[in-house]
Design a protein around this motif. Structure first.
Motif, PDB file in Angstrom:
ATOM      1  N   PRO A   1       0.765  -1.176   0.101  1.00  0.00           N
ATOM      2  CA  PRO A   1       0.031   0.041   0.038  1.00  0.00           C
ATOM      3  C   PRO A   1       0.848   1.153  -0.169  1.00  0.00           C
ATOM      4  O   PRO A   1       0.195   2.431  -0.242  1.00  0.00           O
ATOM      5  N   GLN A   2       2.201   1.101   0.171  1.00  0.00           N
ATOM      6  CA  GLN A   2       2.980   2.185   0.238  1.00  0.00           C
ATOM      7  C   GLN A   2       3.675   2.510  -1.164  1.00  0.00           C
ATOM      8  O   GLN A   2       4.521   3.406  -1.300  1.00  0.00           O
ATOM      9  N   ASP A   3       3.098   1.887  -2.097  1.00  0.00           N
ATOM     10  CA  ASP A   3       3.892   2.259  -3.368  1.00  0.00           C
ATOM     11  C   ASP A   3       3.270   3.054  -4.032  1.00  0.00           C
ATOM     12  O   ASP A   3       1.969   3.637  -4.051  1.00  0.00           O
ATOM     13  N   PRO A   4       4.007   4.437  -4.363  1.00  0.00           N
ATOM     14  CA  PRO A   4       3.532   5.535  -4.795  1.00  0.00           C
ATOM     15  C   PRO A   4       2.744   5.579  -6.159  1.00  0.00           C
ATOM     16  O   PRO A   4       1.623   6.178  -6.284  1.00  0.00           O
ATOM     17  N   THR A   5       2.841   4.416  -7.042  1.00  0.00           N
ATOM     18  CA  THR A   5       1.904   4.268  -8.175  1.00  0.00           C
ATOM     19  C   THR A   5       0.496   3.691  -7.706  1.00  0.00           C
ATOM     20  O   THR A   5      -0.489   4.253  -8.128  1.00  0.00           O
ATOM     21  N   PHE A   6       0.667   2.929  -6.788  1.00  0.00           N
ATOM     22  CA  PHE A   6      -0.558   2.423  -6.096  1.00  0.00           C
ATOM     23  C   PHE A   6      -1.506   3.531  -5.553  1.00  0.00           C
ATOM     24  O   PHE A   6      -2.386   3.747  -5.748  1.00  0.00           O
ATOM     25  N   LEU A   7      -0.708   4.524  -4.880  1.00  0.00           N
ATOM     26  CA  LEU A   7      -1.446   5.585  -4.234  1.00  0.00           C
ATOM     27  C   LEU A   7      -2.064   6.715  -5.171  1.00  0.00           C
ATOM     28  O   LEU A   7      -3.248   7.227  -5.062  1.00  0.00           O
ATOM     29  N   LYS A   8      -1.200   6.509  -6.383  1.00  0.00           N
ATOM     30  CA  LYS A   8      -1.810   7.747  -7.406  1.00  0.00           C
ATOM     31  C   LYS A   8      -2.921   7.001  -8.016  1.00  0.00           C
ATOM     32  O   LYS A   8      -4.016   7.677  -8.417  1.00  0.00           O
ATOM     33  N   ALA A   9      -2.858   5.693  -8.363  1.00  0.00           N
ATOM     34  CA  ALA A   9      -4.031   5.016  -8.990  1.00  0.00           C
ATOM     35  C   ALA A   9      -5.387   5.139  -8.026  1.00  0.00           C
ATOM     36  O   ALA A   9      -6.411   5.300  -8.412  1.00  0.00           O
ATOM     37  N   GLN A  10      -5.220   4.911  -6.830  1.00  0.00           N
ATOM     38  CA  GLN A  10      -6.267   5.112  -5.996  1.00  0.00           C
ATOM     39  C   GLN A  10      -6.894   6.665  -5.762  1.00  0.00           C
ATOM     40  O   GLN A  10      -8.150   6.493  -5.796  1.00  0.00           O
ATOM     41  N   ASP A  11      -5.983   7.345  -5.920  1.00  0.00           N
ATOM     42  CA  ASP A  11      -6.445   8.798  -5.970  1.00  0.00           C
ATOM     43  C   ASP A  11      -7.263   9.202  -7.228  1.00  0.00           C
ATOM     44  O   ASP A  11      -8.430   9.781  -7.122  1.00  0.00           O
ATOM     45  N   ASP A  12      -6.692   8.562  -8.549  1.00  0.00           N
ATOM     46  CA  ASP A  12      -7.494   8.855  -9.514  1.00  0.00           C
ATOM     47  C   ASP A  12      -8.886   8.125  -9.585  1.00  0.00           C
ATOM     48  O   ASP A  12      -9.804   8.376 -10.207  1.00  0.00           O
TER      49      ASP A  12
ATOM     50  N   CYS B   1     -10.604   7.819  -6.968  1.00  0.00           N
ATOM     51  CA  CYS B   1     -11.484   8.338  -5.991  1.00  0.00           C
ATOM     52  C   CYS B   1     -12.176   9.428  -6.765  1.00  0.00           C
ATOM     53  O   CYS B   1     -13.188   9.787  -6.538  1.00  0.00           O
ATOM     54  N   HIS B   2     -11.357  10.119  -7.461  1.00  0.00           N
ATOM     55  CA  HIS B   2     -11.833  11.130  -8.317  1.00  0.00           C
ATOM     56  C   HIS B   2     -13.095  10.803  -9.272  1.00  0.00           C
ATOM     57  O   HIS B   2     -13.981  11.359  -9.605  1.00  0.00           O
ATOM     58  N   PHE B   3     -12.769   9.578  -9.989  1.00  0.00           N
ATOM     59  CA  PHE B   3     -13.459   8.853 -10.927  1.00  0.00           C
ATOM     60  C   PHE B   3     -14.978   8.636  -9.932  1.00  0.00           C
ATOM     61  O   PHE B   3     -15.993   8.839 -10.471  1.00  0.00           O
ATOM     62  N   LEU B   4     -14.938   8.095  -8.656  1.00  0.00           N
ATOM     63  CA  LEU B   4     -15.898   7.567  -7.940  1.00  0.00           C
ATOM     64  C   LEU B   4     -16.833   9.037  -7.707  1.00  0.00           C
ATOM     65  O   LEU B   4     -18.003   8.791  -7.769  1.00  0.00           O
ATOM     66  N   LEU B   5     -15.847  10.142  -7.153  1.00  0.00           N
ATOM     67  CA  LEU B   5     -16.656  11.117  -6.920  1.00  0.00           C
ATOM     68  C   LEU B   5     -17.504  11.830  -8.113  1.00  0.00           C
ATOM     69  O   LEU B   5     -18.596  12.398  -7.942  1.00  0.00           O
ATOM     70  N   ILE B   6     -16.902  11.936  -9.294  1.00  0.00           N
ATOM     71  CA  ILE B   6     -17.622  12.202 -10.356  1.00  0.00           C
ATOM     72  C   ILE B   6     -18.819  11.524 -10.988  1.00  0.00           C
ATOM     73  O   ILE B   6     -19.775  12.237 -11.042  1.00  0.00           O
ATOM     74  N   ASN B   7     -18.588  10.143 -10.345  1.00  0.00           N
ATOM     75  CA  ASN B   7     -20.068   9.454 -10.550  1.00  0.00           C
ATOM     76  C   ASN B   7     -20.917   9.103  -9.325  1.00  0.00           C
ATOM     77  O   ASN B   7     -21.610   8.224  -9.318  1.00  0.00           O
ATOM     78  N   GLY B   8     -20.690  10.059  -8.378  1.00  0.00           N
ATOM     79  CA  GLY B   8     -21.732  10.040  -7.301  1.00  0.00           C
ATOM     80  C   GLY B   8     -21.378   8.953  -6.227  1.00  0.00           C
ATOM     81  O   GLY B   8     -22.312   8.969  -5.457  1.00  0.00           O
TER      82      GLY B   8
END
Length: 373
Positions: A256-267, A269-276
């Protein structure tokens, strides 16, 4: 007989003085010779070692590239084919270092010269088909990326197609995946999302067949999720959600401390937010706070971004007191990470001030409480 290539004369070639000439005659002849033809590299091949000398190590990349271009030509002329191939590979690598983004035209010329010498070696039976293919693959891969940087997508794709032909059905799966990913990036950069998805899907199939939970699958799934999320249509949304979840599952092997994993997770989350899907978004962001603090630091932009997203969702849900606490912590970090005059910091300050005037907050005594932890 020394072979020369008029498209790019050897760099660093020296001109020998002729005895018995006065300075004025020598100067005139030297200038005339320079104007009429490019200098030819003069190397004593038999006495030139095939390993790096101290002098070569001290050369800047541009000078070293010229040296090895000359030496590759000389080796080919003297039928020292193994050494020539070795120098060609060095030329391909050095062209990237020597020219970078500033002299892409010169880098292109270097690659084309290397390909020309390689073809001549093959015609002289100086290199076997397998070795030729390996070197051609390096050249075509480098050219495709160079053409992409120069804004020449058709030529970049043509080099990718050449790479696929060189790899064939029995080529290295990792290299084949890499070519398809390059093709997808080219298509995506010019807005051809369906074509990009097509190439990534092929890469994904190869990655899954080779290593179902490996890093290649994680990265390709992430790329597929991002392309699908950029495309219009409900089926793209469904595919994006699927590939986001798949990529996060595959990235878990890296921790879970892989920076790429954290970046993918952030992206995601933004996708989830846009889709409610706010609850799932906040759930993932809260889970990411601890690893982000570990990887990027307590006072990092990454931590403040998560707190800002969480606080924003809390505010829209009417959880004013919790939103105020979360965004105050976010503001504290932004003031350190960006400075108090940064636009992000100022915008958050306005939101915090607005929330502070809300009756729920105004009538409640302030107390220290960990935000969104």
């Amino acid at each position: 007989m020394t072979r020369t290539y008029p498209t790019q004369p050897c760099r660093g070639a020296t001109k020998r003085k002729r005895p018995g000439k006065d300075k004025s005659t020598e100067s005139t002849e030297s200038n005339a010779t320079t104007e009429e033809s490019p200098p030819v590299c003069e190397l004593d091949v038999e006495s030139t070692p095939h390993t790096h000398t101290g002098r070569e190590r001290m050369m800047p990349p541009d000078e070293k590239l010229g040296y090895f271009e000359c030496r590759a030509q000389a080796m080919a002329d003297n039928q020292q084919f193994d050494a020539c191939i070795s120098d060609l590979v060095r030329c391909v690598a050095l062209a990237k270092l020597a020219h970078g983004d500033r002299h892409l035209k010169e880098a292109e010329s270097s690659y084309l010269i290397a390909g020309q010498i390689l073809e001549e070696l093959y015609e002289q039976d100086g290199v076997v088909q397998e070795e030729k293919n390996k070197t051609e693959l390096k050249i075509s891969t480098a050219l495709s990326r160079l053409y992409q940087r120069r804004g020449r997508p058709e030529e970049a794709l043509a080099q990718c197609e050449k790479s696929l032909q060189l790899l064939g059905d029995g080529g290295d799966p990792g290299e084949t995946c890499s070519v398809y990913r390059d093709m997808a990036a080219i298509e995506q950069s010019r807005g051809s999302l369906d074509r990009a998805i097509e190439h990534l899907t092929k890469a994904h199939a190869i990655a899954v067949s080779q290593s179902p939970g490996g890093p290649d699958r994680a990265h390709i799934s992430y790329s597929l999720a991002m392309v699908h999320s950029s495309a219009a249509g409900p089926h793209h949304n469904e595919s994006a959600a699927h590939y986001f979840e798949e990529s996060l599952g595959a990235f878990k092997d890296t921790g879970p401390q892989d920076p790429t994993f954290l970046k993918a997770q952030d992206d995601y989350c933004h996708f989830l937010l846009i889709n409610g899907k706010k609850e799932r978004c906040v759930e993932l962001q809260k889970a990411s706070l601890a690893p982000k603090r570990c990887v990027f630091g307590e006072w990092s932009a990454e931590v403040s971004d998560s707190l800002q997203l969480i606080g924003g969702v809390e505010m829209t849900q009417g959880r004013i007191i919790q939103a105020h606490r979360t965004l105050r912590k976010c503001l504290e970090i932004q003031s350190i990470a960006y400075g108090p005059q940064h636009k992000k910091t100022k915008d958050t300050q306005k939101t915090v001030d607005m929330l502070a005037r809300a009756p729920e907050v105004e009538n409640r005594p302030l107390r220290q409480s960990p935000a969104a932890s």
